[in-house]
Design a protein around this motif. Structure first.
Motif, PDB file in Angstrom:
ATOM      1  N   ALA A 365       0.822  -1.210   0.000  1.00 10.39           N
ATOM      2  CA  ALA A 365       0.000   0.000   0.000  1.00 10.39           C
ATOM      3  C   ALA A 365       0.859   1.265   0.000  1.00 10.39           C
ATOM      4  O   ALA A 365       1.925   1.307   0.616  1.00 10.39           O
ATOM      5  N   ASP A 366       0.373   2.290  -0.703  1.00  3.37           N
ATOM      6  CA  ASP A 366       1.066   3.581  -0.687  1.00  3.37           C
ATOM      7  C   ASP A 366       0.230   4.677  -0.013  1.00  3.37           C
ATOM      8  O   ASP A 366       0.606   5.844  -0.004  1.00  3.37           O
ATOM      9  N   PHE A 367      -0.928   4.287   0.537  1.00  2.00           N
ATOM     10  CA  PHE A 367      -1.778   5.214   1.291  1.00  2.00           C
ATOM     11  C   PHE A 367      -2.707   4.369   2.157  1.00  2.00           C
ATOM     12  O   PHE A 367      -3.299   3.398   1.667  1.00  2.00           O
ATOM     13  N   ILE A 368      -2.828   4.709   3.446  1.00  2.00           N
ATOM     14  CA  ILE A 368      -3.702   3.938   4.347  1.00  2.00           C
ATOM     15  C   ILE A 368      -4.646   4.879   5.075  1.00  2.00           C
ATOM     16  O   ILE A 368      -4.222   5.874   5.665  1.00  2.00           O
ATOM     17  N   LEU A 369      -5.945   4.549   5.016  1.00  2.00           N
ATOM     18  CA  LEU A 369      -6.962   5.299   5.753  1.00  2.00           C
ATOM     19  C   LEU A 369      -7.670   4.352   6.710  1.00  2.00           C
ATOM     20  O   LEU A 369      -8.257   3.348   6.297  1.00  2.00           O
ATOM     21  N   LEU A 370      -7.588   4.640   8.008  1.00  2.00           N
ATOM     22  CA  LEU A 370      -8.275   3.860   9.037  1.00  2.00           C
ATOM     23  C   LEU A 370      -9.599   4.546   9.344  1.00  2.00           C
ATOM     24  O   LEU A 370      -9.633   5.745   9.636  1.00  2.00           O
ATOM     25  N   VAL A 371     -10.686   3.801   9.310  1.00  2.00           N
ATOM     26  CA  VAL A 371     -12.014   4.375   9.571  1.00  2.00           C
ATOM     27  C   VAL A 371     -12.638   3.663  10.766  1.00  2.00           C
ATOM     28  O   VAL A 371     -13.046   2.500  10.675  1.00  2.00           O
ATOM     29  N   GLY A 372     -12.636   4.345  11.911  1.00  2.00           N
ATOM     30  CA  GLY A 372     -13.275   3.788  13.107  1.00  2.00           C
ATOM     31  C   GLY A 372     -12.687   2.481  13.569  1.00  2.00           C
ATOM     32  O   GLY A 372     -13.422   1.544  13.890  1.00  2.00           O
ATOM     33  N   THR A 373     -11.375   2.396  13.598  1.00  2.00           N
ATOM     34  CA  THR A 373     -10.744   1.136  14.024  1.00  2.00           C
ATOM     35  C   THR A 373      -9.475   1.400  14.816  1.00  2.00           C
ATOM     36  O   THR A 373      -8.791   2.407  14.608  1.00  2.00           O
ATOM     37  N   ASN A 374      -9.172   0.481  15.720  1.00  2.00           N
ATOM     38  CA  ASN A 374      -7.910   0.479  16.448  1.00  2.00           C
ATOM     39  C   ASN A 374      -7.251  -0.877  16.208  1.00  2.00           C
ATOM     40  O   ASN A 374      -7.432  -1.816  16.991  1.00  2.00           O
ATOM     41  N   PRO A 375      -6.525  -1.021  15.094  1.00  2.00           N
ATOM     42  CA  PRO A 375      -5.969  -2.337  14.753  1.00  2.00           C
ATOM     43  C   PRO A 375      -5.000  -2.885  15.799  1.00  2.00           C
ATOM     44  O   PRO A 375      -4.818  -4.092  15.890  1.00  2.00           O
ATOM     45  N   ARG A 376      -4.407  -1.998  16.600  1.00  2.00           N
ATOM     46  CA  ARG A 376      -3.467  -2.487  17.621  1.00  2.00           C
ATOM     47  C   ARG A 376      -4.167  -3.403  18.628  1.00  2.00           C
ATOM     48  O   ARG A 376      -3.583  -4.390  19.089  1.00  2.00           O
ATOM     49  N   LEU A 377      -5.415  -3.094  18.953  1.00  2.00           N
ATOM     50  CA  LEU A 377      -6.169  -3.919  19.903  1.00  2.00           C
ATOM     51  C   LEU A 377      -7.052  -4.938  19.192  1.00  2.00           C
ATOM     52  O   LEU A 377      -7.281  -6.031  19.706  1.00  2.00           O
ATOM     53  N   GLU A 378      -7.567  -4.579  18.024  1.00  2.00           N
ATOM     54  CA  GLU A 378      -8.531  -5.437  17.331  1.00  2.00           C
ATOM     55  C   GLU A 378      -7.862  -6.546  16.530  1.00  2.00           C
ATOM     56  O   GLU A 378      -8.443  -7.610  16.340  1.00  2.00           O
ATOM     57  N   ALA A 379      -6.667  -6.297  16.017  1.00  2.00           N
ATOM     58  CA  ALA A 379      -5.932  -7.290  15.221  1.00  2.00           C
ATOM     59  C   ALA A 379      -4.445  -6.962  15.317  1.00  2.00           C
ATOM     60  O   ALA A 379      -3.875  -6.332  14.431  1.00  2.00           O
ATOM     61  N   LYS A 433      -4.918  12.976  -2.399  1.00  2.00           N
ATOM     62  CA  LYS A 433      -3.869  11.998  -2.094  1.00  2.00           C
ATOM     63  C   LYS A 433      -4.350  10.579  -2.395  1.00  2.00           C
ATOM     64  O   LYS A 433      -3.568   9.730  -2.854  1.00  2.00           O
ATOM     65  N   ILE A 434      -5.631  10.320  -2.118  1.00  2.00           N
ATOM     66  CA  ILE A 434      -6.182   8.994  -2.418  1.00  2.00           C
ATOM     67  C   ILE A 434      -6.180   8.773  -3.930  1.00  2.00           C
ATOM     68  O   ILE A 434      -5.781   7.718  -4.425  1.00  2.00           O
ATOM     69  N   LYS A 435      -6.617   9.798  -4.673  1.00  2.00           N
ATOM     70  CA  LYS A 435      -6.704   9.673  -6.143  1.00  2.00           C
ATOM     71  C   LYS A 435      -5.327   9.517  -6.781  1.00  2.00           C
ATOM     72  O   LYS A 435      -5.165   8.814  -7.772  1.00  2.00           O
ATOM     73  N   LYS A 436      -4.307  10.149  -6.182  1.00  2.00           N
ATOM     74  CA  LYS A 436      -2.952  10.062  -6.739  1.00  2.00           C
ATOM     75  C   LYS A 436      -2.282   8.732  -6.417  1.00  2.00           C
ATOM     76  O   LYS A 436      -1.333   8.321  -7.090  1.00  2.00           O
ATOM     77  N   SER A 437      -2.725   8.075  -5.362  1.00  2.00           N
ATOM     78  CA  SER A 437      -2.101   6.820  -4.941  1.00  2.00           C
ATOM     79  C   SER A 437      -2.442   5.703  -5.930  1.00  2.00           C
ATOM     80  O   SER A 437      -3.483   5.720  -6.584  1.00  2.00           O
ATOM     81  N   LYS A 438      -1.544   4.718  -6.027  1.00  2.00           N
ATOM     82  CA  LYS A 438      -1.763   3.586  -6.930  1.00  2.00           C
ATOM     83  C   LYS A 438      -2.425   2.417  -6.215  1.00  2.00           C
ATOM     84  O   LYS A 438      -3.234   1.696  -6.791  1.00  2.00           O
ATOM     85  N   LYS A 439      -2.046   2.239  -4.938  1.00  2.00           N
ATOM     86  CA  LYS A 439      -2.616   1.141  -4.170  1.00  2.00           C
ATOM     87  C   LYS A 439      -3.037   1.646  -2.781  1.00  2.00           C
ATOM     88  O   LYS A 439      -2.364   1.378  -1.780  1.00  2.00           O
ATOM     89  N   PRO A 440      -4.153   2.389  -2.708  1.00  2.00           N
ATOM     90  CA  PRO A 440      -4.617   2.857  -1.398  1.00  2.00           C
ATOM     91  C   PRO A 440      -5.265   1.725  -0.614  1.00  2.00           C
ATOM     92  O   PRO A 440      -5.688   0.714  -1.187  1.00  2.00           O
ATOM     93  N   LEU A 441      -5.329   1.925   0.696  1.00  2.00           N
ATOM     94  CA  LEU A 441      -5.895   0.914   1.583  1.00  2.00           C
ATOM     95  C   LEU A 441      -6.888   1.622   2.496  1.00  2.00           C
ATOM     96  O   LEU A 441      -6.513   2.531   3.233  1.00  2.00           O
TER      97      LEU A 441
END
Length: 628
Positions: A365-379, A433-441
């Protein structure tokens, strides 16, 4: 491609490899303590010495870059003498307590001193002693054994992202310690036990429990979260003594969370080992015949529309499929649900509820957007991958919501749905930034999908990604982060209830007292007013579900049966039986088959093989409908 000669054998290696890696390509075995494939190079232990042509001294192969035309020898008397000298220094202060050390039998120092060391020591001085350090309730320290390889320090800093460990002092006074003598706070902290090549860091709960050769080892799957980490369960008799990680490059690499490692302690506590029936407000022990006959007689007194079932978080596919078959073919009810947290779900396509980019794909990934999540505790393991992507590629990370410390830097861009509205309308700073990215997450957590707002969040973001062509065959940026091991598999098998526009029909019926009979399959984390409902609980532990039940049927825990699980990225994995259920507890699919036989109904399968074939056919059918 460059070439190198190792023990008179010419091999091709990749640019950037070290001499040690090149030697391993040639099949030469190089001893090491400080070097680890997933950590930075330290060059501390000097055990990996090899002979380089035209060099008067042996070289540390882990720290020396391989170059074209090098001629290396790994097994000459010159190398052997150098390694013996290094081993002599390493053992100079090491205590002679192998018989009481928990690493005995799987200790790198023990093994390598046998193959590369001497049978006597010239060191006659007093051995040094180091004060024990407190690293929390999980890690036992005997720091006198430490050989200063710094693997634990590098892991805490680089992989876990919590720089809690370090070295103080110099020379003989050097010590590895937590900076402020406190408990390690990382959810990955106990991986330092596996990394430690000596007995300096061992497992505190496992201390003096068993020797490696006493244990039966079973390779299986973790169910403490939806990641599906590959693990090895070590048992002594029917008791699970410890859980260790197993290498799987696509999922957990070779790490596991502390929750995965130590939750096995609960397998011996508060277990259900016999059926129970509630009489006069008290639960009394009963036989399987008594409990089964009472359950069937009660089912006959209710209309199928008054009977509901709820699947718990740790259920395997065999449990889920047999539960659904029992409800549909024996009871005639379709009111079964797996989402005890009442989140929004669109089951029309499989891409709507899995982690489409894959865990391994996070590193691309070249861009990451977290939406309502805490991956440190959830996964936790997935969060370690995000950190790896940040460290390796410097990927920019943004979050809608404030999850706190995630072990890597991110920018909080707000906490309301209006942020999503601004992003999709191209009026937010990160839209470009999302539109410019090639592999957003885009990672959507379950807290963002809760209640009616969940539909807007999910469908709006999905439409945006489809419009910008980020949902395609070679890359799918839409990811839902499930927290329960059973969630994706349950949806694959159709265990959810959606009626028209109402996405919470099951819970509306539960809240409105439409259900008079409720069947809880390992479902503990649900709050409802029991009133006059008749409740059946089937599970392995006497938790909340069992406390309110009128009938309790004891099932098997995840280490006590063979089972199939689908992880959050939709990968089907096998879990294998490591021990056996206590007392009269039985595997859940067998319970449903026997109940169907007592009711003189056909449930659709007679054995585990038939059941698994039905499950795999169902999932294969779901996969064929997948669209990008």
């Amino acid at each position: 491609m460059p070439k190198i000669t190792v023990n008179n054998k010419e091999i091709i290696f990749e640019e950037g490899m070290t001499v040690l890696q090149a030697c391993e390509l040639a099949g030469a075995e190089i001893p090491r303590f400080c070097y680890h494939e997933r950590l930075s190079i330290a060059g501390n232990c000097r055990m990996c010495l090899v002979e380089l042509e035209k060099s008067s001294k042996p070289i540390a192969s882990c720290a020396m870059p391989a170059t074209e035309g090098m001629k290396i020898k790994t097994n000459t008397p010159f190398v052997e003498k150098a390694r013996k000298g290094v081993m002599e220094f390493l053992l100079a202060n090491h205590p002679l307590d192998c018989p009481v050390c928990d690493q005995g039998g799987e200790c790198d120092l023990q093994d390598q001193s046998l193959f590369y060391g001497m049978d006597n020591s010239r060191y006659t001085e007093n051995k040094r002693q180091v004060k024990e350090k407190y690293m929390g309730p999980l890690i036992k320290t005997v720091m006198t054994r430490c050989i200063h390889c710094t693997r634990c320090v590098r892991f805490a800093t680089e992989v876990a992202g919590i720089p809690e460990l370090g070295a103080i002092g110099r020379g003989e006074d050097m010590e590895i310690t937590t900076y402020l003598e406190k408990s390690m706070e990382s959810e990955l902290s106990a991986n330092v036990i596996d990394l430690c090549p000596v007995g300096a860091l061992t497992s505190k709960p496992y201390a003096f429990e068993a020797r490696p050769w006493d244990l039966k080892k079973t390779e299986t799957i973790d169910v403490m979260d939806a990641v599906g980490s590959n693990i090895r369960v070590d048992t002594y008799g029917r008791e699970v003594k410890r859980v260790l990680p197993r290498v799987n490059e696509d999922i957990n690499e070779e790490w596991i969370s502390d929750k995965t490692r130590y939750s096995c302690d609960g397998l011996s506590k508060q277990r259900l080992d016999t059926p129970y029936i509630r009489e006069n407000g008290k639960l009394i022990k009963a036989s399987w015949n008594q409990a089964s006959n009472l359950l069937i007689s009660k089912l006959k007194t209710f209309d199928p529309k008054q009977i509901g079932g709820l699947v718990g978080d740790l259920a395997d596919l065999e449990m889920i499929y047999s539960f659904k078959s029992f409800f549909e073919k024996c009871i005639g009810s379709s009111y079964i649900e797996s989402r005890r947290d009442r989140i929004y779900l669109n089951p029309q396509e499989r891409i709507n509820y899995i982690f489409n980019s894959s865990i391994n794909g996070i590193e691309e990934a070249d861009f990451i957007l977290l939406v309502g999540t805490n991956p440190r505790l959830e996964a936790t393991i997935l969060n370690a991958r995000i950190r790896k992507a940040y460290v390796k590629n410097g990927v920019k990370i943004y979050s809608i919501g404030d999850p706190g410390d995630l072990t890597y830097p991110y920018k909080n861009i707000g906490s309301s749905t209006s942020v999503i509205k601004n992003i999709v309308s191209d009026s937010h700073e990160i839209s470009g930034k999302i539109k410019k990215s090639k592999k957003p997450l885009v990672i959507i957590g379950e807290s963002a999908l809760y209640s009616q707002a969940g539909q807007y969040v999910f469908e709006t973001l999905k439409s945006f990604l489809v419009e910008k062509n980020f949902i395609r065959e070679d890359w799918n940026a839409l990811n839902v982060l499930s927290q329960q091991a059973s969630r994706v598999g349950a949806i694959d098998l159709g265990v959810f209830l959606i009626s028209g526009d109402d996405n919470f029909n099951f819970f509306n019926m539960l809240d409105n007292d439409d259900f008079k009979f409720l069947y809880l399959l390992g479902a503990d984390n649900i709050s409802f007013d029991k009133k006059d409902k008749f409740v059946v609980y089937q599970g392995s532990h006497g938790d909340k579900g069992a406390e309110i039940a009128d009938i309790i049927l004891p099932g098997a825990a995840y280490t006590e049966k063979n089972g199939l699980f689908v992880n959050l990225e939709g990968k089907l994995q096998n879990a294998y039986k490591a021990s056996y259920p206590p007392g009269d507890a039985r595997e859940d699919w067998l319970i449903f088959k026997d109940l169907a036989n007592l009711m003189k109904k056909k449930i659709g399968y007679q054995n585990a093989q038939q059941l698994r074939k039905l499950i795999k056919d169902e999932i294969e059918k779901k996969n064929k409908k997948r669209r990008y």
